[in-house]
Design a protein around this motif. Structure first.
Motif, PDB file in Angstrom:
ATOM      1  N   VAL A 113       9.225  14.687  -4.387  1.00  0.00           N
ATOM      2  CA  VAL A 113      10.097  13.788  -4.386  1.00  0.00           C
ATOM      3  C   VAL A 113      10.919  13.979  -3.102  1.00  0.00           C
ATOM      4  N   ASP A 114      11.144  15.036  -2.611  1.00  0.00           N
ATOM      5  CA  ASP A 114      11.921  15.268  -1.191  1.00  0.00           C
ATOM      6  C   ASP A 114      11.054  14.420  -0.233  1.00  0.00           C
ATOM      7  N   GLY A 115       9.653  14.527  -0.091  1.00  0.00           N
ATOM      8  CA  GLY A 115       8.769  14.126   0.864  1.00  0.00           C
ATOM      9  C   GLY A 115       8.833  12.682   0.777  1.00  0.00           C
ATOM     10  N   LEU A 116       8.831  11.987  -0.477  1.00  0.00           N
ATOM     11  CA  LEU A 116       9.006  10.645  -0.621  1.00  0.00           C
ATOM     12  C   LEU A 116      10.285  10.052  -0.038  1.00  0.00           C
ATOM     13  N   ALA A 117      11.193  10.660  -0.284  1.00  0.00           N
ATOM     14  CA  ALA A 117      12.825  10.493   0.110  1.00  0.00           C
ATOM     15  C   ALA A 117      12.630  10.244   1.773  1.00  0.00           C
ATOM     16  N   THR A 150       0.732  -1.233   0.139  1.00  0.00           N
ATOM     17  CA  THR A 150       0.010   0.025   0.033  1.00  0.00           C
ATOM     18  C   THR A 150       0.795   1.273   0.044  1.00  0.00           C
ATOM     19  N   ALA A 151       2.076   1.209   0.746  1.00  0.00           N
ATOM     20  CA  ALA A 151       2.871   2.237   0.545  1.00  0.00           C
ATOM     21  C   ALA A 151       3.435   2.469  -0.944  1.00  0.00           C
ATOM     22  N   LEU A 152       3.737   1.517  -1.761  1.00  0.00           N
ATOM     23  CA  LEU A 152       3.925   1.524  -3.211  1.00  0.00           C
ATOM     24  C   LEU A 152       2.860   2.478  -3.849  1.00  0.00           C
ATOM     25  N   ARG A 153       1.594   1.813  -3.593  1.00  0.00           N
ATOM     26  CA  ARG A 153       0.362   2.420  -4.263  1.00  0.00           C
ATOM     27  C   ARG A 153       0.358   3.730  -3.755  1.00  0.00           C
ATOM     28  N   ASP A 154       0.216   4.313  -2.564  1.00  0.00           N
ATOM     29  CA  ASP A 154      -0.088   5.867  -2.206  1.00  0.00           C
ATOM     30  C   ASP A 154       1.236   6.760  -2.799  1.00  0.00           C
ATOM     31  N   ALA A 155       2.429   6.128  -2.757  1.00  0.00           N
ATOM     32  CA  ALA A 155       3.488   7.131  -3.378  1.00  0.00           C
ATOM     33  C   ALA A 155       3.359   7.119  -5.060  1.00  0.00           C
ATOM     34  N   PHE A 156       3.012   6.125  -5.484  1.00  0.00           N
ATOM     35  CA  PHE A 156       2.679   6.169  -6.914  1.00  0.00           C
ATOM     36  C   PHE A 156       1.462   7.370  -7.319  1.00  0.00           C
ATOM     37  N   ASN A 157       0.475   7.003  -6.472  1.00  0.00           N
ATOM     38  CA  ASN A 157      -0.756   8.048  -6.628  1.00  0.00           C
ATOM     39  C   ASN A 157      -0.332   9.657  -6.362  1.00  0.00           C
ATOM     40  N   ALA A 158       0.587   9.833  -5.209  1.00  0.00           N
ATOM     41  CA  ALA A 158       1.136  11.328  -5.082  1.00  0.00           C
ATOM     42  C   ALA A 158       1.709  11.737  -6.216  1.00  0.00           C
ATOM     43  N   LEU A 159       2.705  10.976  -6.840  1.00  0.00           N
ATOM     44  CA  LEU A 159       3.338  11.243  -7.989  1.00  0.00           C
ATOM     45  C   LEU A 159       2.640  11.768  -9.203  1.00  0.00           C
ATOM     46  N   ILE A 160       1.641  10.590  -9.573  1.00  0.00           N
ATOM     47  CA  ILE A 160       0.821  10.956 -10.755  1.00  0.00           C
ATOM     48  C   ILE A 160      -0.125  12.045 -10.562  1.00  0.00           C
ATOM     49  N   GLY A 161      -0.710  11.886  -9.245  1.00  0.00           N
ATOM     50  CA  GLY A 161      -1.865  12.858  -9.012  1.00  0.00           C
ATOM     51  C   GLY A 161      -1.269  14.157  -8.928  1.00  0.00           C
TER      52      GLY A 161
END
Length: 253
Positions: free
Chosen positions: A234-238, A147-158
């Motif tokens: 990106v910095d937030g995901l890092a 789910t962390a992968l899903r949420d990170a992906f949606n944050a980037l795309i959205g």
């Protein structure tokens, strides 16, 4: 009998399609050219077929049978090179930056396609899955799973793709500049007593932010705003990544 070579990724031509000699790429390129010229809302499959000298059935044969399949192919054509815009050995965060900078540059070359790419699900599909794989590979390297992968992906795309869609949102097409003039005038008429902060900031904000504008990002630069958002995401995901240093530098001999 020796068959004529086919373009990479093109289907073998059969029947009527063989008689006209079109490729899928030619159909998609012609559709993009029509949208570039007249806008997405004015897109006509019949006009596309006419410009290519074929029937609509030939267009459908090449792209999968529906207008939605054509739109998915158009979206895929814009994102097709994004999985190779970065150095393969770059850190995962840098690869994400380059992918989304590349995405924005690709859409800016065809700004009238922006509503199709972000605001309409009919452009979804697996045709452009290469860049999805590239984004997921970068996130996986950062340690994102489940789910962390899903949420990170949606944050980037959205966040980032959504920014580009909103940045290039089209204005009214039928008023011949009258709408833009009215919005600009309304900016001048903002009441400083009722909206003191907005009025004070208008010299910096008018026609420069998404809400208070009358021109889109094809005319007014949003480069700095996109760069700020890219850094934040990106910095937030890092900062949240389970493995922020997943790619190690090789030891020096």
């Amino acid at each position: 009998m020796t068959r004529a070579p086919q373009a990479d990724g093109a289907r073998p031509l059969r029947g009527r399609a063989a008689s006209v000699g079109l490729t899928r790429d030619q159909v998609v390129d012609a559709a993009i050219a029509q949208i570039d010229a007249t806008g997405l809302s004015a897109f006509s499959l019949r006009e596309l077929a006419r410009s290519l000298g074929v029937s609509p059935a030939v267009i459908y044969w090449h792209v999968g049978g529906t207008k939605e399949d054509l739109f998915a192919a158009i979206a895929a054509s814009l994102t097709s090179g994004l999985s190779s815009v970065y150095a393969p050995d770059a850190p995962w965060t840098e690869r994400l930056r380059q992918i989304f900078l590349g995405y924005r540059a690709a859409v800016h070359r065809h700004p009238k396609l922006a509503p199709l790419l972000g605001a309409q699900m009919k452009s979804n599909g697996v045709a452009g899955i290469d860049w999805v794989e590239a984004v997921l590979a970068a996130l996986d390297e950062g340690g994102f799973k489940g789910t962390a992968l899903r949420d990170a992906f949606n944050a980037l795309i959205g966040g980032l793709c959504g920014f580009v869609t909103m940045e290039l949102a089209p204005g009214p097409a039928s008023e011949d500049g009258a709408w833009e003039a009215r919005v600009a005038q309304r900016m001048d008429e903002v009441d400083p007593a009722a909206y003191p902060l907005t009025h004070a900031a208008l010299p910096h904000l008018a026609n420069r932010i998404f809400v208070l504008r009358w021109q889109n990002g094809a005319t007014v630069s949003y480069d700095d705003s996109f760069a700020a958002l890219l850094d934040l995401v990106v910095d937030g995901l890092a900062a949240r990544a389970p493995h922020p240093q997943a790619r190690q530098e090789p030891p020096h001999g």
